[in-house]
Design a protein around this motif. Structure first.
Motif, PDB file in Angstrom:
ATOM      1  N   GLY A 111      17.354  -1.290   9.940  1.00  0.00           N
ATOM      2  CA  GLY A 111      16.343  -2.194   9.419  1.00  0.00           C
ATOM      3  C   GLY A 111      16.355  -2.261   7.906  1.00  0.00           C
ATOM      4  N   VAL A 112      16.022  -3.406   7.379  1.00  0.00           N
ATOM      5  CA  VAL A 112      15.863  -3.575   5.937  1.00  0.00           C
ATOM      6  C   VAL A 112      14.422  -3.255   5.591  1.00  0.00           C
ATOM      7  N   ARG A 113      14.219  -2.290   4.722  1.00  0.00           N
ATOM      8  CA  ARG A 113      12.864  -1.940   4.299  1.00  0.00           C
ATOM      9  C   ARG A 113      12.405  -2.963   3.271  1.00  0.00           C
ATOM     10  N   PRO A 114      11.341  -3.699   3.550  1.00  0.00           N
ATOM     11  CA  PRO A 114      10.865  -4.695   2.581  1.00  0.00           C
ATOM     12  C   PRO A 114      10.635  -4.054   1.219  1.00  0.00           C
ATOM     13  N   SER A 115      11.155  -4.676   0.180  1.00  0.00           N
ATOM     14  CA  SER A 115      11.011  -4.128  -1.161  1.00  0.00           C
ATOM     15  C   SER A 115      11.125  -5.245  -2.180  1.00  0.00           C
ATOM     16  N   GLY A 116      10.778  -4.922  -3.416  1.00  0.00           N
ATOM     17  CA  GLY A 116      10.879  -5.880  -4.514  1.00  0.00           C
ATOM     18  C   GLY A 116       9.563  -6.587  -4.771  1.00  0.00           C
ATOM     19  N   ARG A 117       9.612  -7.515  -5.697  1.00  0.00           N
ATOM     20  CA  ARG A 117       8.417  -8.262  -6.086  1.00  0.00           C
ATOM     21  C   ARG A 117       8.261  -9.501  -5.221  1.00  0.00           C
ATOM     22  N   LEU A 118       7.060  -9.709  -4.690  1.00  0.00           N
ATOM     23  CA  LEU A 118       6.747 -10.888  -3.890  1.00  0.00           C
ATOM     24  C   LEU A 118       5.702 -11.705  -4.645  1.00  0.00           C
ATOM     25  N   ARG A 119       6.110 -12.867  -5.131  1.00  0.00           N
ATOM     26  CA  ARG A 119       5.207 -13.714  -5.920  1.00  0.00           C
ATOM     27  C   ARG A 119       4.550 -14.733  -5.000  1.00  0.00           C
ATOM     28  N   VAL A 120       3.209 -14.705  -4.987  1.00  0.00           N
ATOM     29  CA  VAL A 120       2.443 -15.556  -4.079  1.00  0.00           C
ATOM     30  C   VAL A 120       1.407 -16.347  -4.874  1.00  0.00           C
ATOM     31  N   SER A 121       1.341 -17.647  -4.626  1.00  0.00           N
ATOM     32  CA  SER A 121       0.321 -18.509  -5.218  1.00  0.00           C
ATOM     33  C   SER A 121      -0.779 -18.742  -4.185  1.00  0.00           C
ATOM     34  N   LEU A 122      -2.043 -18.527  -4.603  1.00  0.00           N
ATOM     35  CA  LEU A 122      -3.173 -18.658  -3.683  1.00  0.00           C
ATOM     36  C   LEU A 122      -4.305 -19.412  -4.351  1.00  0.00           C
ATOM     37  N   PRO A 123      -5.182 -20.050  -3.551  1.00  0.00           N
ATOM     38  CA  PRO A 123      -6.360 -20.703  -4.130  1.00  0.00           C
ATOM     39  C   PRO A 123      -7.344 -19.680  -4.676  1.00  0.00           C
ATOM     40  N   VAL A 124      -8.142 -20.101  -5.649  1.00  0.00           N
ATOM     41  CA  VAL A 124      -9.084 -19.202  -6.314  1.00  0.00           C
ATOM     42  C   VAL A 124     -10.034 -18.544  -5.320  1.00  0.00           C
TER      43      VAL A 124
END
Length: 298
Positions: free
Chosen positions: A87-100
């Motif tokens: 399995g690939v272990r999730p890693s790194g930066r995850l950039r997410v745009s969300l409403p206020v």
């Protein structure tokens, strides 16, 4: 030099904004990390990083290049893991745009639980009313209610967000509380600029819909500010229940025509259309769904 390794070094330096940090992650010396980045820059005949004694940042060319290369690197990791049956272990930066309006205690709790389960993922959450360029600005994911899909993007429906029409007790003392939807005609209204700048709304009512023309007295793209003005007695407004439920419970707001007017809108996850989905993105989306997001967030 190993060009693939050089690409991984460049990616790590850009993410960590540090040659030393990238070198430690990849188990090499800072001097060797510098050589790998110079190798890529020499291949491209372009400067990819701005370097000072205190900081490291991507140039415009570097930003464009990494936006194209990161999906390939992530895809290679996943392909290798699939072949080796690990399995690939999730890693790194995850950039997410969300409403206020998603910046709530409930969502903070959800994000905390995700971080405990996937400690190698760094969430960078941008709570903004603006419509971001997903690919151009380097975002992995956007969560949106109202949307128009740009080419190269796909959307996954997450569920429905319930909205409530509210006003303050002080406002309702000065303006007779409406008993019918027709009584709202030309009433003072705090309008969300992305939906109804002119105050004209088509609201679900009974088995159908009703047209209402409010009188806008404030127009804003910030839902939290609209809620505060509603608490101050400025007028009616319609906002996501996540945002207003706390103020309703505290008695600062009143749910108006709650049995008749129940607006709802689909919430979508929007992300680049790739031939694969990075492990960090898949893990976040799967986590949201398994947590009952968005219905169980109120």
């Amino acid at each position: 030099m190993d060009t693939l390794l050089s690409l991984r070094v460049l990616d790590a330096v850009a993410e960590l904004k540090s040659f030393v940090g990238a070198a430690e992650r990849l188990e090499m010396s800072p001097a060797m990390a510098t050589k790998h980045v110079k190798h890529i820059e020499a291949r491209l005949k372009a400067r990819l990083l701005n370097r000072t004694s205190r900081s490291v940042s991507l140039t415009e060319a570097g930003s464009i290049y990494l936006q194209r290369m990161r999906p390939l690197l992530e895809g290679l990791d996943e392909a290798e893991a699939q072949i080796s049956q690990t399995g690939v272990r999730p890693s790194g930066r995850l950039r997410v745009s969300l409403p206020v309006w998603m910046a709530t205690v409930s969502f903070a709790s959800l994000v905390t639980r995700y971080g405990e389960q996937y400690p190698d993922v760094v969430l960078e959450l941008d709570f903004s009313a603006r419509q971001i360029g997903l690919v151009e600005e380097g975002f992995d994911l956007a969560i949106r209610v109202a949307m128009s899909l740009e080419p190269g993007l796909i959307a996954r429906k997450l569920g429905l967000v319930q909205f409530k029409m509210v006003a303050s007790p002080a406002f309702l003392e000065k303006h007779e509380p409406p008993e019918t939807i027709e009584a709202l005609e030309n009433s003072p209204f705090l309008a969300y600029s992305q939906v109804s700048r002119d105050g004209h709304l088509r609201l679900p009512f009974g088995e159908g819909h009703a047209e209402v023309q409010f009188k806008p007295v404030l127009i804003s793209s910030n839902e939290a500010f609209l809620m505060q003005c509603a608490c101050e007695g400025m007028g009616y407004t319609i906002l996501p229940q996540w945002l207003v439920d706390g103020e309703l419970a505290a008695g600062h707001l009143v749910h108006v025509l709650g049995n008749e007017v129940r607006p709802a809108a689909p919430l979508h996850a929007v992300y680049p259309d790739r031939s694969f989905m990075p492990a960090k993105l898949r893990s976040f989306l799967d986590f949201l769904v398994s947590a009952g997001f968005p219905e169980k967030m109120s």
